[in-house]
Motif scaffolding. Structure first.
Motif, PDB file in Angstrom:
ATOM      1  N   GLN A  67       3.420  10.488   0.037  1.00 33.72           N
ATOM      2  CA  GLN A  67       2.235   9.668  -0.204  1.00 33.72           C
ATOM      3  C   GLN A  67       1.200   9.992   0.860  1.00 33.72           C
ATOM      4  N   LEU A 125       4.870   0.997  -9.291  1.00 29.89           N
ATOM      5  CA  LEU A 125       3.433   0.717  -9.418  1.00 29.89           C
ATOM      6  C   LEU A 125       3.175  -0.401 -10.430  1.00 29.89           C
ATOM      7  N   SER A 160       1.066  -3.295  -8.556  1.00 33.08           N
ATOM      8  CA  SER A 160      -0.367  -3.042  -8.691  1.00 33.08           C
ATOM      9  C   SER A 160      -0.835  -3.587 -10.036  1.00 33.08           C
ATOM     10  N   HIS A 192      -2.949  10.268  -4.241  1.00 37.64           N
ATOM     11  CA  HIS A 192      -2.114   9.255  -3.600  1.00 37.64           C
ATOM     12  C   HIS A 192      -0.706   9.803  -3.369  1.00 37.64           C
ATOM     13  N   ASP A 243       0.797  -1.222   0.000  1.00 40.41           N
ATOM     14  CA  ASP A 243       0.000   0.000   0.000  1.00 40.41           C
ATOM     15  C   ASP A 243       0.834   1.277   0.000  1.00 40.41           C
ATOM     16  N   TYR A 276       4.492   3.285  -0.974  1.00 42.79           N
ATOM     17  CA  TYR A 276       5.721   3.342  -1.756  1.00 42.79           C
ATOM     18  C   TYR A 276       6.893   3.552  -0.801  1.00 42.79           C
ATOM     19  N   VAL A 335      -4.978   5.630  -9.458  1.00 41.39           N
ATOM     20  CA  VAL A 335      -4.007   6.192  -8.536  1.00 41.39           C
ATOM     21  C   VAL A 335      -3.688   7.578  -9.067  1.00 41.39           C
ATOM     22  N   LEU A 354      -2.544   2.729  -1.452  1.00 45.45           N
ATOM     23  CA  LEU A 354      -3.016   2.362  -2.785  1.00 45.45           C
ATOM     24  C   LEU A 354      -4.342   1.613  -2.771  1.00 45.45           C
ATOM     25  N   SER A 355      -4.628   0.903  -1.704  1.00 44.08           N
ATOM     26  CA  SER A 355      -5.887   0.155  -1.644  1.00 44.08           C
ATOM     27  C   SER A 355      -7.089   1.054  -1.383  1.00 44.08           C
TER      28      SER A 355
END
Length: 180
Positions: free
Chosen positions: A84, A138, A142, A73, A4, A6, A111, A88-89
């Protein structure tokens, strides 16, 4: 998503986020630009805006942002530093009214990356390098792939113009290709 956060970003969680709809996964990267106030950089106003703590009395232009709740994000500063704000979720609130390839409500599937800048100013080499590094990460962590990157102006063409005509897509893709 396998991660989730970076690992090369400073974490500054934003309250302006919520759950993605059931079954929705991020498979689109949307690029933006932002400066607060317009054409001013490096004062931390963007971070405070996304955190919901921007003091609207510290600059006359900020009064129009009272009550506005947005986030992305990621933010990539002119120096290439990355913050950030949203895992990401989760769904960040960056795309607004949007449409792309048959889908609406793109916050559900995307994103958002804000580049500190303005439509009429070139972005820095450090930003392109940082964006390429983030994008590569990413692509590995992802459902976003190299062909799934677009601009805010593309998904909201009647409302938005960012990242703008001076965003150099060729430089971005060359930086992606040159990553180790």
């Amino acid at each position: 998503m396998s991660s989730d956060w970076y690992p090369k970003a400073v974490r500054q969680p934003s309250p302006h986020q919520d759950d993605r709809p059931a079954g929705a996964a991020a498979d689109l990267l949307v690029l933006h630009n932002i400066s607060l106030p317009p054409n001013a950089f490096g004062a931390g106003h963007i971070q405070r805006f996304f955190a919901g703590s921007l003091d609207s009395t510290c600059h006359p232009w900020f009064e129009r942002l009272n009550g506005v709740r947005v986030s992305a994000h990621f933010l990539i500063e002119r120096s290439g530093a990355i913050t950030q704000f949203v895992p990401l979720s989760k769904r960040a609130w960056h795309a607004g009214l949007s449409y792309f390839q048959g889908r609406e409500r793109l916050n559900d599937y995307s994103v958002g990356v804000e580049l500190e800048g303005a439509d009429h100013l070139p972005f820095t080499a450090e930003q392109y390098r940082a964006l390429a590094g983030l994008s590569g990460w990413l692509f590995e962590h992802s459902e976003i792939g190299p062909g799934q990157v677009t601009a805010h102006e593309t998904i909201a063409p009647f409302r938005k113009s960012d990242p703008g005509p001076l965003f150099d897509w060729l430089t971005y893709y060359r930086e992606l290709e040159s990553r180790p």
